[in-house]
Design an enzyme around this catalytic site. Sequence first.
Site, PDB file in Angstrom:
ATOM      1  N   HIS A  45      -4.251  71.579  81.558  1.00  0.00           N
ATOM      2  CA  HIS A  45      -4.487  72.969  81.993  1.00  0.00           C
ATOM      3  C   HIS A  45      -5.954  73.210  82.339  1.00  0.00           C
ATOM      4  O   HIS A  45      -6.498  74.282  82.083  1.00  0.00           O
ATOM      5  CB  HIS A  45      -4.043  73.971  80.930  1.00  0.00           C
ATOM      6  CG  HIS A  45      -2.570  73.954  80.634  1.00  0.00           C
ATOM      7  ND1 HIS A  45      -1.664  74.782  81.239  1.00  0.00           N
ATOM      8  CD2 HIS A  45      -1.843  73.177  79.787  1.00  0.00           C
ATOM      9  CE1 HIS A  45      -0.450  74.532  80.769  1.00  0.00           C
ATOM     10  NE2 HIS A  45      -0.525  73.566  79.890  1.00  0.00           N
TER      11      HIS A  45
ATOM     12  N   ASN B  44       4.410  78.877  79.539  1.00  0.00           N
ATOM     13  CA  ASN B  44       4.481  78.177  80.827  1.00  0.00           C
ATOM     14  C   ASN B  44       5.418  78.932  81.760  1.00  0.00           C
ATOM     15  O   ASN B  44       6.187  79.794  81.308  1.00  0.00           O
ATOM     16  CB  ASN B  44       5.028  76.763  80.643  1.00  0.00           C
ATOM     17  CG  ASN B  44       3.963  75.776  80.178  1.00  0.00           C
ATOM     18  OD1 ASN B  44       2.771  76.045  80.265  1.00  0.00           O
ATOM     19  ND2 ASN B  44       4.404  74.633  79.691  1.00  0.00           N
TER      20      ASN B  44
ATOM     21  N   HIS C 254      -4.300  79.728  71.319  1.00  0.00           N
ATOM     22  CA  HIS C 254      -3.734  78.937  70.221  1.00  0.00           C
ATOM     23  C   HIS C 254      -2.403  79.587  69.793  1.00  0.00           C
ATOM     24  O   HIS C 254      -2.411  80.742  69.378  1.00  0.00           O
ATOM     25  CB  HIS C 254      -4.736  78.940  69.061  1.00  0.00           C
ATOM     26  CG  HIS C 254      -4.294  78.202  67.853  1.00  0.00           C
ATOM     27  ND1 HIS C 254      -3.257  77.292  67.863  1.00  0.00           N
ATOM     28  CD2 HIS C 254      -4.760  78.221  66.579  1.00  0.00           C
ATOM     29  CE1 HIS C 254      -3.107  76.804  66.643  1.00  0.00           C
ATOM     30  NE2 HIS C 254      -3.998  77.348  65.854  1.00  0.00           N
TER      31      HIS C 254
ATOM     32  N   TYR D 152      -4.160  72.942  69.289  1.00  0.00           N
ATOM     33  CA  TYR D 152      -4.967  73.921  70.031  1.00  0.00           C
ATOM     34  C   TYR D 152      -6.288  74.227  69.339  1.00  0.00           C
ATOM     35  O   TYR D 152      -7.325  74.354  69.989  1.00  0.00           O
ATOM     36  CB  TYR D 152      -4.159  75.203  70.280  1.00  0.00           C
ATOM     37  CG  TYR D 152      -3.080  75.008  71.318  1.00  0.00           C
ATOM     38  CD1 TYR D 152      -1.962  74.233  71.039  1.00  0.00           C
ATOM     39  CD2 TYR D 152      -3.182  75.560  72.583  1.00  0.00           C
ATOM     40  CE1 TYR D 152      -0.975  74.026  71.988  1.00  0.00           C
ATOM     41  CE2 TYR D 152      -2.192  75.360  73.543  1.00  0.00           C
ATOM     42  CZ  TYR D 152      -1.096  74.597  73.237  1.00  0.00           C
ATOM     43  OH  TYR D 152      -0.123  74.390  74.173  1.00  0.00           O
TER      44      TYR D 152
HETATM   45 FE1  HDE Z   1      -0.191  73.143  75.528  1.00  0.00          FE
HETATM   46  N1  HDE Z   1      -2.087  72.507  75.180  1.00  0.00           N
HETATM   47  N2  HDE Z   1       0.516  71.643  74.355  1.00  0.00           N
HETATM   48  N3  HDE Z   1       1.758  73.684  75.947  1.00  0.00           N
HETATM   49  N4  HDE Z   1      -0.838  74.623  76.699  1.00  0.00           N
HETATM   50  C1  HDE Z   1      -3.201  73.058  75.690  1.00  0.00           C
HETATM   51  O1  HDE Z   1      -5.151  73.522  74.477  1.00  0.00           O
HETATM   52  C2  HDE Z   1      -0.215  70.894  73.515  1.00  0.00           C
HETATM   53  C3  HDE Z   1       2.870  73.131  75.426  1.00  0.00           C
HETATM   54  C4  HDE Z   1      -0.103  75.572  77.296  1.00  0.00           C
HETATM   55  O2  HDE Z   1      -5.179  78.651  79.579  1.00  0.00           O
HETATM   56  C5  HDE Z   1      -4.457  72.473  75.113  1.00  0.00           C
HETATM   57  O3  HDE Z   1      -6.914  74.878  74.792  1.00  0.00           O
HETATM   58  C6  HDE Z   1       0.612  70.090  72.675  1.00  0.00           C
HETATM   59  C7  HDE Z   1       4.010  73.956  75.667  1.00  0.00           C
HETATM   60  C8  HDE Z   1      -0.947  76.417  78.105  1.00  0.00           C
HETATM   61  O4  HDE Z   1      -6.447  77.828  78.008  1.00  0.00           O
HETATM   62  C9  HDE Z   1      -3.932  71.493  74.081  1.00  0.00           C
HETATM   63  C10 HDE Z   1       1.884  70.395  73.044  1.00  0.00           C
HETATM   64  C11 HDE Z   1       3.538  75.031  76.359  1.00  0.00           C
HETATM   65  C12 HDE Z   1      -2.236  75.926  77.931  1.00  0.00           C
HETATM   66  C13 HDE Z   1      -2.439  71.608  74.229  1.00  0.00           C
HETATM   67  C14 HDE Z   1       1.819  71.357  74.110  1.00  0.00           C
HETATM   68  C15 HDE Z   1       2.120  74.843  76.526  1.00  0.00           C
HETATM   69  C16 HDE Z   1      -2.137  74.800  77.041  1.00  0.00           C
HETATM   70  C17 HDE Z   1      -5.441  71.968  76.124  1.00  0.00           C
HETATM   71  C18 HDE Z   1       3.163  69.860  72.405  1.00  0.00           C
HETATM   72  C19 HDE Z   1       4.342  76.218  76.919  1.00  0.00           C
HETATM   73  C20 HDE Z   1      -3.501  76.426  78.586  1.00  0.00           C
HETATM   74  C21 HDE Z   1      -6.538  73.030  76.213  1.00  0.00           C
HETATM   75  C22 HDE Z   1       3.767  68.831  73.132  1.00  0.00           C
HETATM   76  C23 HDE Z   1       4.899  77.056  75.900  1.00  0.00           C
HETATM   77  C24 HDE Z   1      -4.148  77.513  77.798  1.00  0.00           C
HETATM   78  C25 HDE Z   1      -6.271  73.926  75.124  1.00  0.00           C
HETATM   79  C26 HDE Z   1      -5.353  78.038  78.525  1.00  0.00           C
HETATM   80  C27 HDE Z   1      -3.236  74.059  76.607  1.00  0.00           C
HETATM   81  C28 HDE Z   1      -1.620  70.896  73.478  1.00  0.00           C
HETATM   82  C29 HDE Z   1       2.960  71.848  74.791  1.00  0.00           C
HETATM   83  C30 HDE Z   1       1.319  75.789  77.220  1.00  0.00           C
HETATM   84  C31 HDE Z   1      -4.469  70.082  74.169  1.00  0.00           C
HETATM   85  C32 HDE Z   1       0.145  69.110  71.628  1.00  0.00           C
HETATM   86  C33 HDE Z   1       5.454  73.703  75.210  1.00  0.00           C
HETATM   87  C34 HDE Z   1      -0.525  77.614  78.939  1.00  0.00           C
HETATM   88  O5  HDE Z   1      -4.319  71.879  72.787  1.00  0.00           O
END
Ligand code: HDE
Length: 712
Positions: free
Chosen positions: A80, A153, A344, A367
Amino acid sequence: MDTDHQQEAAIEEHSKGKQLEHFRAEHDGEKLTTNQGLRVSSTDDSLKAGNRGPTLMEDFHFREKLTHFDHERIPERVVHARGFGAHGYFQVYEPLTEFTKAKFLQDPAVKTPVFVRFSTVVGSRGSADTVRDVRGFATKFFTAEGNYDLVANNIPVFFIQDAIKFPDMVHSIKPEPHNEIPQASAAHDTFWDFVVSLPEITHMIMWLLSDRAIPRSFRMMEGFGVNTFRFVNARGKARFVKLHWKPMLGVHSLVWDEAQKLAGKDPDYHRRDLWDAINKGDYPEYELGVQILDEADEFKFDFDILDPTKFWPEELIPVKRIGKMTLNRNVDNFFAETEQVAFHPGHVVPGIDFTNDPLLQGRLFSYLDTQLIRLGGPNFHEIPINRPLAPVHNNQRDGYHRMTIDRGRVSYFPNSLQGNTPQPASDAEGGYVHYAEKVDGQKIRQRSDSFNDHYRQATLFWNSMSVAEKQHIIDAFHFEVGGVMDKQIKQRVVDMFNNVDGQLAVQIAGGIGATPPANPGGTGVTATSPAVSQENTIKEARTRKVAILMENGFNFPEVTQVMEALKGTGVHAEIISKNQGLLTSVDGRQLEVNKNYFSAGSIMYDAVYVTGGRQCVDTLLTHGDALHFVNEAFKHAKAIGATNEGVDLLAASQIRGAALATTETFAELVNEMGVVTIRNAADMGYFSQKFIEAIAQHRHWIRQNQKDMVPA
Ligand code: HDE
C-alpha cells in the site's frame, strides 16, 4: 511593552513550560530562516573562500539545508505504498445502541472527523494509479473515545487465510527480486507460481481479475473490512459483524485498455480525480453498512464466517446502512498527512472487538510493528495526523521524536506521589474491556476443516457476473497469465480454475496457449449473488466528465445549450481542440479551450460530444486525433453524442453498428448503443436529456462485438 520585555515575558512563560506560540505569531515576519529561526541573508550561494574558492565548513545554513534534504525520505509502506488521502466526517443515521456501545455510533447529531487513505497494494510510491490491483480504503475515525481505524480494501475477500503466509504472498507478487520487474503488476511467473500452489487463493484471484481491480475512481469504489469483527452492546451482548463502505455514486470501473493507457498519459488519474472532485465541491460520499450476525447463527452457513477468503452474500445476510461519510477537505501537505498517517486494525473503541479470524489476529501484530520502522519509533501517535482527539494519559515515556513534555516525576503505576493517577477506567467510565469469549484449545499449527472449501464461492462470484464482466475476467486471465513464461504454470492455472467452472477454464486455455481441460469441471453451484455484479449498481451522471471536441466556426447557441444542460445535472465539460486559446463561433462569439490533444485523451473522460458548425466539423474531419478520440471512446463503451454537422465526424469515424441521424431526419433523435445523435435541430433540450441518460449508464456493453472491431 517593548520587544525586550516581551521576550523576557515569553522566556519566563517558556520556563514555566508554556508554549511560545503567541510570541512566534507576533514576531513572524515570514522571512526565510534556518531551523533555529535565524533569518537567512542568502540561499543562492554557499559561503566560500573567494568567489571561485572552496565552500567553508562554517556555512551552517548550507550544511543544515543539505543535511535536511539528505534525510527527507522515509521507507515507503511495504504494501500500500502509493496512496492518497482526504479529510471528512462521519454521521450515524440513528442510534445503534442495540448492537454496539461505540459512542460515535449513537448520536446522529455528532459529526466524527475522519481521515481516509486510498491506496494500491503492490506498486511503489511512484507507480501508476490505474494498475490492476486491490485498492486499500483505510479510515481513521477521530472519536471521543479514541481513534478507531477501519482498515479496509475494495474487495471483500483476501488471498490467504492465515497471516503467517502474508510475507510469502507479498514476495510473490512484488517485482521479481533479481531484476525488479515488473512494477505494480501480477503478470509474472513468481506470482502465478504461488497462485497455482495455493488453492485458498482461487476466490480472490477471480475478484482480482474482475473489473473491481481497475476502478474508475476512488469515489466509485466499495470498501470492505474483510475480517469478521464483533459489535458489543452496553449489556455485553456480542454479535459478529462485517463492515462495508457503499459509494453513493455506485461502483464503476475502467476497461483494461483504458487503464493501461492512463498509466502513461496520467499516472495520477485517481488522485487527481479525488483532489479535483473535492476542490469542485463534488464531495465523495459513502454509506457505512453492516452485516450483523447473531452468535447463535455462527455455524448456519456452508462457509466458515471467520474465513477471510469468503464474503457473506448480501442475499443471506443483508447490509444495513447505518451512516454516511463525506470527504470534504483535501490535505494541506501530502507527506505530513497522507504519508505519515498510521492505520492499525487494532485501533478499536469500546463496542467494537475482534474475532478469531486468523488473518485478523495476524494483522493485529503487523500494523503497529510496521510503523516503528516506517515512522522511526514508538511516538508516531504524536504526529499531528495520528493524534487522537481524545486526551492521552499514560506512563509511556521518551523514545525517538517525543513531542509531549511529560510533567512531574511519576511515570509508573501504582503510585502514591501522584494520587495513583492516571487511573484505569471502569467499564462504566469507558474503559475498554475485551469481549470475554471462552477459548480452550491445544497448541497446534492446523486449520479448521471448515476453511477447506476453496471453490464454491469462486463459482458463485463467476455465476453472478454479467456477460461483459465475464469477458473482462477472461481477458484479464489472458493478459496476466499471458505474461507468465513458464508453460507448466500456465497449464496449472487452467487446471486450477477448472475447479471453479469448466467453461471458464476452457476459455482461459484458449488465450494462453494451454490445453483445455479434458473434463470441464466446476462445483455444481448454480446460485448467483446479484450484489457483487457492477451491472446492478447505482447509475447516475453526476460528477462525470465530458470532452467537447470543437474548432473555430462552431455553433455557439448549440454548444452552450448542451453545456448548460450538463452543468445542471452536475456533469463537468471540457473543450478540447488542436490548440489552446480562444475559439470563435460562426456568429463571432468566443469560448476558451481547456485542453489540447497533447494534454487530453478520450481515456480521461466518461463521454464525448461533437458539436455542430460547418467550418468547425470540416476542420475536425482533418484531425486524426479527433477521429481517434471518437473511435477510442466507442471502443471503451462510453456515451457519445453529436449534434447537427457534428454527426459527420461520427460518420467518418470507425464506430460500427450504431445508427446515426441522417441529413434527411429533421430534429429526430437517434439513440443506439449509447450513441446519441440529432440533425437539423436548434433546440438541444431533448438531445441533452438523452445524452445525459447515456452518460449515466457509465458503459454501453451492448457494443460488445462492434467495439472490438474498432482500431483505437
Ligand atoms: Fe494490510 N498491511 N495486511 N490488509 N493493509 C498494511 O501496514 C497486513 C490486509 C490494508 O493506507 C501494512 O501501515 C497483514 C487485509 C490497507 O496506510 C502492514 C495482513 C486488508 C493498508 C499490513 C494484511 C488490508 C494496509 C503496510 C494479513 C483489508 C494501507 C503499511 C495477511 C481488510 C493502510 C502499514 C494505509 C497496510 C499487514 C491483510 C488492508 C504491513 C500482515 C485483509 C488498506 O502492516
